[in-house]
Design a protein around this motif. Structure first.
Motif, short mmCIF file in Angstrom:
data_model
loop_
_atom_site.label_atom_id
_atom_site.label_comp_id
_atom_site.label_asym_id
_atom_site.label_seq_id
_atom_site.Cartn_x
_atom_site.Cartn_y
_atom_site.Cartn_z
N LEU A 195 0.84 -1.21 0.00
CA LEU A 195 0.00 0.00 0.00
C LEU A 195 0.87 1.26 0.00
CD1 LEU A 195 -2.79 -1.05 2.57
CD2 LEU A 195 -3.10 -0.66 0.11
N SER A 229 0.89 3.85 -3.08
CA SER A 229 0.49 5.24 -2.79
C SER A 229 1.59 6.20 -3.23
CB SER A 229 0.18 5.38 -1.30
OG SER A 229 -0.24 6.69 -1.02
N PRO A 239 -2.48 8.46 -3.43
CA PRO A 239 -3.37 7.76 -2.51
C PRO A 239 -4.70 7.35 -3.13
CG PRO A 239 -3.07 10.06 -1.84
CD PRO A 239 -2.09 9.79 -2.94
N LEU A 288 -5.56 3.76 -4.15
CA LEU A 288 -5.93 2.75 -3.16
C LEU A 288 -7.43 2.84 -2.91
CD1 LEU A 288 -3.07 3.48 -0.56
CD2 LEU A 288 -2.95 2.16 -2.70
N VAL A 332 -10.07 4.48 5.47
CA VAL A 332 -9.78 4.85 4.07
C VAL A 332 -9.50 6.34 3.97
CG1 VAL A 332 -10.73 4.96 1.72
CG2 VAL A 332 -11.06 2.90 3.11
N LEU A 369 -5.46 5.68 4.50
CA LEU A 369 -5.09 5.58 3.08
C LEU A 369 -5.12 6.93 2.41
CD1 LEU A 369 -7.02 2.33 1.93
CD2 LEU A 369 -4.74 2.53 2.94
N ARG A 370 -5.87 7.88 3.00
CA ARG A 370 -6.02 9.25 2.45
C ARG A 370 -6.63 9.20 1.06
NH1 ARG A 370 -2.40 12.50 5.44
NH2 ARG A 370 -3.37 14.26 4.41
N SER A 371 -7.49 8.23 0.84
CA SER A 371 -8.10 8.04 -0.48
C SER A 371 -9.59 8.37 -0.43
CB SER A 371 -7.93 6.59 -0.93
OG SER A 371 -8.69 6.34 -2.09
N LEU A 390 0.92 1.45 8.84
CA LEU A 390 0.94 2.54 7.85
C LEU A 390 1.25 3.89 8.51
CD1 LEU A 390 -2.12 1.31 5.77
CD2 LEU A 390 0.26 1.36 5.00
#
Ligand code: SF4
Length: 714
Positions: A101, A105, A110, A113, A133, A137-139, A501
């Motif tokens: 990931l 990213s 990002p 993802l 998320v 993940l900042r998505s 992460l």
């Protein structure tokens, strides 16, 4: 014994009250653990739970067999260089996922993802997945399979009423209404215990109307069955309103006092005259008039929609047309009257309230609303600017997988997208193009066939958590016994990944209850306000209806008695002119194809196809075909037919029945691989809800007795 047993009033030394893992009826059940062998469980329907009142369907009664099923995954699996999945430790699997990931990213951004959630997740898991998320993940890219289920009803209710709760009244109101309209719902098959309320309504002298292209078990119980042409529901709903206006059956006082926008609507249905509607829908004028009179003449009337009208590329408008009718009749907000949606998935309602939908944040807040972003950022202790914007809807997200679309990694929680998605061959192909596919589930499934990592997760009876049923009643599923060794909960998985992460803060929860405490704070002040709901209250009561804005608040069983949720307090009419389905029969593909369910199976069948009793009862999908069409094709019961759409082909064995229209074929969608009905369906999306058109596409069919037909092109 549940680990928090000292607090429980409802638990005896060997019996726990909990709820079914499957549909939105969330039947109350008791599970008795054999004292000598805690893996031997006896499930009974709970006579005290006021929704199912001691009834369940075969899926609920057999649910325990999944808990110690031999196919259960008991160790993480990682795909090795030779293509095989091999057991690995949790640390190895989680390290691998985190490293991939981070690398993806860094390389693609990002937004490459994504996560796909589920209406099967508890509120706590859905909440935490949405937070993970956006924050870790900042998505923007998270959505869930509820988008395939209730999204059009949700969009319609939000636009008309300013709020979306499946039923805005308790299910017991069904028994009280004098005229009940079930539109596009075969609830006798999909949630059989609800029929006790329908039969009670009929036994009290009420009328039952059903709109469905098939004569289903539900339709057989009706006083009037309107067997319309697939995809013409919007024309019929507009036509019924036209008749109600022409026959002066609408409630002018109610319209003036409680609604806005009627004049534009009235003008828009002027052309929906009964003769025109008969040509479009196939419903004779006399039946249209009879239906309107049954609804309008009754002291109270109620319309409930199901997937049949909602899973169309115009599902939102169709729901709005039905709401228009019930508002014009002055029924919405009145005792035993109004409109509701029969939500499908177990936690489809809660799942869309707390942030796993691409456009939403917890408490039914909107991710593009600056105030809503600030509210949630405060609870999550981040800057609102850190929150991504709105992501892609379910099918669009999946269709974007791979180098061309830009989604390079997908985490799947409790969903079998390879079977559940329209044009499923396209999704199967694109899953294989991912750089990282992680499937978190109790069993391997069609989606995990190309996964790089499979993480084994706990099931419903192995952990506590809340769900929100079709009435907006929040309930507590209690833990019956521990998960097997080697299995983790989704909450633990998200916490472990967040730590790897580099964002551990805000994800280290020791129990679902702790997550729920944060969810309460996050939902406070939102439309779906759970802030007054506690686990203690849920254990003492038979659930609590949201909104419940304080611990002293009793909850809100009925909405709209005094006002609607728009700032004006009024409901809004919407002019929704008819338009045909994206694909209709033509010379090349001359038949309609529509999909639905068997009572023995649930959604993609990932769980129910593993239950012997259910597979014995329904071992395969059968194509329902009218006797006239079967005779024309020269096929009889049990023979096989090749069905082709512009997207693919499936061979089904047939069941010949006059319950279906001669121009239509029906198959259930619970099977994957070459038996997947969704190989045929079209991914045309509703412009508002982004709901795919599962219920209507064009196909052709012929006996499958030609060389090469055994292996249709997928
Ligand atoms: S599947 Fe639905 S109707 Fe059947 S037992 Fe479970 S909750 Fe009840």
């Amino acid at each position: 014994m549940p680990e928090n047993a000292p607090h429980l009033r409802v638990v005896t030394s060997e019996t726990t009250k909990t709820h079914c893992p499957y549909c939105a009826f969330q039947c109350g059940m008791t599970i008795t653990t054999h004292q000598a062998d805690t893996r031997q469980l006896a499930i009974r329907a709970d006579p005290d739970f006021p929704v199912n009142r001691g009834q369940m369907c075969i899926k609920g009664f057999t649910a325990a067999s999944l808990l110690d099923h031999p196919a259960r995954i008991l160790s993480p699996k990682l795909r090795k260089a030779d293509g095989r999945l091999a057991p690995v430790s949790w640390a190895t699997a989680l390290d691998f996922i985190a490293e991939k990931l981070l690398a993806l990213s860094a390389r693609y951004g990002p937004e490459s993802l994504a996560a796909f959630g589920s209406g099967a997740l508890t509120n706590e898991k859905a909440y935490l997945l949405g937070k993970f998320v956006r924050m870790v993940l900042r998505s923007p890219n998270i959505d869930y399979n509820g988008r395939y289920c209730m999204a059009s009803a949700a969009a319609g209710q939000n636009r008309a009423f300013g709020i979306d709760r499946g039923l805005p009244f308790p299910v017991s109101d069904i028994a009280e209404t004098k005229a009940l309209l079930l539109w596009g719902s075969n609830c006798a098959e999909t949630m059989p215990p609800i029929m006790q309320w329908v039969f009670e309504q009929r036994n009290r002298g009420g009328k039952l109307l059903v709109v469905d292209p098939r004569r289903t078990d539900t339709a057989r119980a009706a006083s009037l069955h309107l067997q319309l042409t697939p995809g013409t529901d919007l024309a019929l709903a507009n036509g019924l309103l036209h008749i109600a206006i022409e026959e002066k059956l609408i409630d002018h006082t109610y319209i003036a006092e409680r609604t806005e926008g009627f004049e534009a609507l009235r003008r828009s249905v002027l052309t929906s005259d009964p003769a025109h509607v008969e040509r479009l829908t196939g419903i004779p004028i006399e039946q249209q008039v009879l239906a309107v009179r049954m609804l309008a003449d009754a002291e109270s009337s109620m319309a409930l929609s199901g997937r049949g009208m909602e899973q169309q590329s115009k599902g939102t408008d169709t729901v709005l047309a039905l709401i228009n009718l019930m508002l014009a009749l002055g029924q919405v907000g009145k005792p035993a009257g109004g409109y509701g949606c029969l939500t499908g998935q177990g936690n489809g309602q809660g799942g869309r309230e707390h942030g796993q939908k691409a456009d939403q944040l917890p408490g039914y807040r909107y991710i593009d609303d600056p105030k809503h972003r600030a509210d949630i950022a405060r609870v999550w202790d981040i800057d609102p600017a850190e929150l991504p914007s709105k992501g892609k809807s379910a099918y669009e997200l999946l269709d974007s997988m791979g180098p061309a679309g830009g989604i390079r990694a997908l985490l799947v929680f409790g969903s079998n997208v390879a079977v559940a998605s329209p044009n499923s061959s396209n999704i199967v192909r694109k899953l294989a193009e991912l750089d990282l596919l992680v499937v978190c589930d109790a069993f391997e499934n069609d989606t995990s066939k190309t996964a790089h990592v499979i993480l084994p997760t706990s099931q419903w009876a192995e952990e506590e958590g809340t769900t929100t049923n079709l009435e907006g009643r929040v309930i507590l599923r209690q833990r019956v016994h521990a998960a097997p060794q080697g299995v983790k909960s989704d909450i633990e998985v998200l916490g472990a990944l967040a730590a790897r992460l580099g964002r551990p803060k805000g994800f280290q929860f020791v129990s679902p209850r702790e997550v729920f405490e944060e969810l309460r704070r996050a939902s406070a002040g939102g439309k779906a306000d759970y802030s007054g709901i506690t686990y203690e209250k849920l254990r003492e009561r038979q659930g609590i209806f949201w909104p419940c804005p304080s611990e002293e608040h009793p909850g809100t069983p009925r909405l709209f008695a005094e006002r609607f949720s728009h700032p004006s307090g009024r409901a809004r009419f919407h002019a929704v002119p008819y338009r045909p389905s994206v694909e209709v029969p033509d010379a090349e593909y001359p038949l309609y194809f529509t999909t639905g369910r068997y009572k023995e199976h649930y959604n993609s069948g990932a769980q129910t196809r593993r239950v012997a009793a259910l597979m014995d009862a329904k071992p395969e999908p059968r194509l329902q075909i009218h006797p006239n069409l079967a005779a024309r094709m020269g096929v009889s019961e049990g023979q096989t037919v090749l069905v082709e759409s512009r997207r693919g082909a499936v061979i089904f064995s047939v069941i010949v029945s006059s319950d279906i229209r001669p121009d239509t074929l029906f198959a259930p969608f619970h099977w994957g691989g070459k038996q997947a009905a969704n190989i045929l369906t079209i991914p045309a999306l509703d412009p508002t809800s982004r709901m795919p058109e599962f219920k209507v596409c064009a196909v052709r069919a012929r006996p499958a007795n030609f060389p090469g037909d055994d292996e249709p092109e997928l």
